[in-house]
Design a protein around this motif. Sequence first.
Motif, short mmCIF file in Angstrom:
data_model
loop_
_atom_site.label_atom_id
_atom_site.label_comp_id
_atom_site.label_asym_id
_atom_site.label_seq_id
_atom_site.Cartn_x
_atom_site.Cartn_y
_atom_site.Cartn_z
N ILE A 137 7.38 54.00 21.17
CA ILE A 137 8.15 53.78 22.39
C ILE A 137 9.52 53.23 22.01
N PRO A 138 10.60 53.94 22.30
CA PRO A 138 11.94 53.45 21.95
C PRO A 138 12.29 52.21 22.74
N SER A 139 13.08 51.33 22.11
CA SER A 139 13.44 50.08 22.77
C SER A 139 14.19 50.31 24.08
N GLY A 140 14.99 51.38 24.14
CA GLY A 140 15.75 51.68 25.35
C GLY A 140 14.92 52.13 26.52
N ALA A 141 13.63 52.40 26.28
CA ALA A 141 12.76 52.87 27.35
C ALA A 141 12.55 51.81 28.42
N TYR A 142 12.87 50.56 28.10
CA TYR A 142 12.69 49.49 29.08
C TYR A 142 13.44 49.79 30.37
N HIS A 143 14.64 50.32 30.24
CA HIS A 143 15.47 50.59 31.42
C HIS A 143 14.88 51.70 32.29
N LEU A 144 14.03 52.54 31.69
CA LEU A 144 13.35 53.58 32.46
C LEU A 144 12.10 53.04 33.13
N VAL A 145 11.45 52.09 32.45
CA VAL A 145 10.18 51.55 32.94
C VAL A 145 10.39 50.51 34.04
N GLU A 146 11.39 49.67 33.89
CA GLU A 146 11.60 48.54 34.80
C GLU A 146 11.60 48.94 36.28
N PRO A 147 12.31 50.00 36.69
CA PRO A 147 12.31 50.33 38.12
C PRO A 147 10.96 50.81 38.66
N LEU A 148 10.06 51.17 37.74
CA LEU A 148 8.76 51.71 38.16
C LEU A 148 7.71 50.64 38.39
N VAL A 149 8.01 49.42 37.96
CA VAL A 149 7.02 48.34 38.07
C VAL A 149 6.92 47.89 39.53
N SER A 150 5.71 47.91 40.04
CA SER A 150 5.47 47.58 41.45
C SER A 150 4.12 46.88 41.59
N ARG A 151 3.81 46.49 42.82
CA ARG A 151 2.48 45.91 43.06
C ARG A 151 1.38 46.90 42.69
N VAL A 153 1.39 49.03 40.25
CA VAL A 153 1.21 48.96 38.80
C VAL A 153 0.40 47.72 38.43
N PHE A 154 0.71 46.59 39.05
CA PHE A 154 -0.04 45.37 38.77
C PHE A 154 -1.50 45.54 39.19
N ARG A 155 -1.74 46.20 40.32
CA ARG A 155 -3.11 46.44 40.76
C ARG A 155 -3.86 47.31 39.75
N LEU A 156 -3.21 48.34 39.23
CA LEU A 156 -3.85 49.21 38.24
C LEU A 156 -4.17 48.45 36.97
N VAL A 157 -3.25 47.58 36.55
CA VAL A 157 -3.49 46.78 35.34
C VAL A 157 -4.66 45.82 35.55
N GLU A 175 -0.24 36.51 43.15
CA GLU A 175 0.07 35.44 42.21
C GLU A 175 0.65 35.99 40.90
N TYR A 176 0.04 37.05 40.40
CA TYR A 176 0.54 37.64 39.15
C TYR A 176 1.87 38.36 39.37
N TYR A 177 1.97 39.07 40.49
CA TYR A 177 3.20 39.81 40.77
C TYR A 177 4.38 38.88 41.03
N ALA A 178 4.11 37.68 41.50
CA ALA A 178 5.18 36.72 41.83
C ALA A 178 6.07 36.42 40.63
#
Length: 270
Positions: A137-151, A153-157, A175-178
Amino acid sequence: MVALPDGTRVHVLESGPADGEPVLLLSGWGGSAYLYRPNIAPLARTGLRVIAPELRGHGLSDKPVDAHVYGTPAMITHAMAVMDALGVDRAAIVGQSMAGRIALGIALEQPARVSKLALISAVGTGPVHGAALLAFIPSGAYHLVEPLVSRLVFRLVLDRAYGRAGRASRRDLEEYYAQTADPNYLRAVWSLLREFDWRALPDSDFEKLRMPVLFMTGERDHVIGHDRLEMLAKRMRDARVVIVPRAGHLVNEEAPEPSNRALVDFLAEK
């Protein structure tokens, strides 16, 4: 909030008598002291001084943007600095998942500081499923992943981290998403994914441990394999294995009653 010499502020929860034997509860990747909400009171009732610090990058603690502070040696040093700041020279340490590897590091580098070691679904004890993919996973991929993180995603995890003994509630999700309210949180956990060493430790490292060790995991832990725990325990000076039926990776949260029994029995034993 506890200030460390390097300027980092660490959020710490405490319970139990101030003069009790200290036990540190360290939570894993992306989590917080909320992980130990079912365990703190039962342990404190036994007379222990229960301390649950949120290591840097987590909970309400500071989240530096420098990725290198999230490497394994740096996180081990950080955890020992937290102990120093709290005036804890020696303690029983409970480490869950990633923090299990941190606890192992303290026990291997400074064994005199660890009276007992409880490893809950701990990194270092077995293979972390999918960890090998992190190298691609390239380090720059963070900027692609960040906008996709949502509740979602947290529920799936959370659903992946649980087994069949229970299910994370809506309150747990919130609590975790906060933590995402802190703009540096996602970058911190991303840096941990890339900088931390997720590999299993060799058998010889476990054989060096002279303090009592508890391995605890869920029967349905889909994150870290636990096939070698019984073999490791047999080769160690004082080790035991508790596998909680139907529970998953967050076993102490999902199945608190059997987890608390195992922890109390282990920590109270002279």
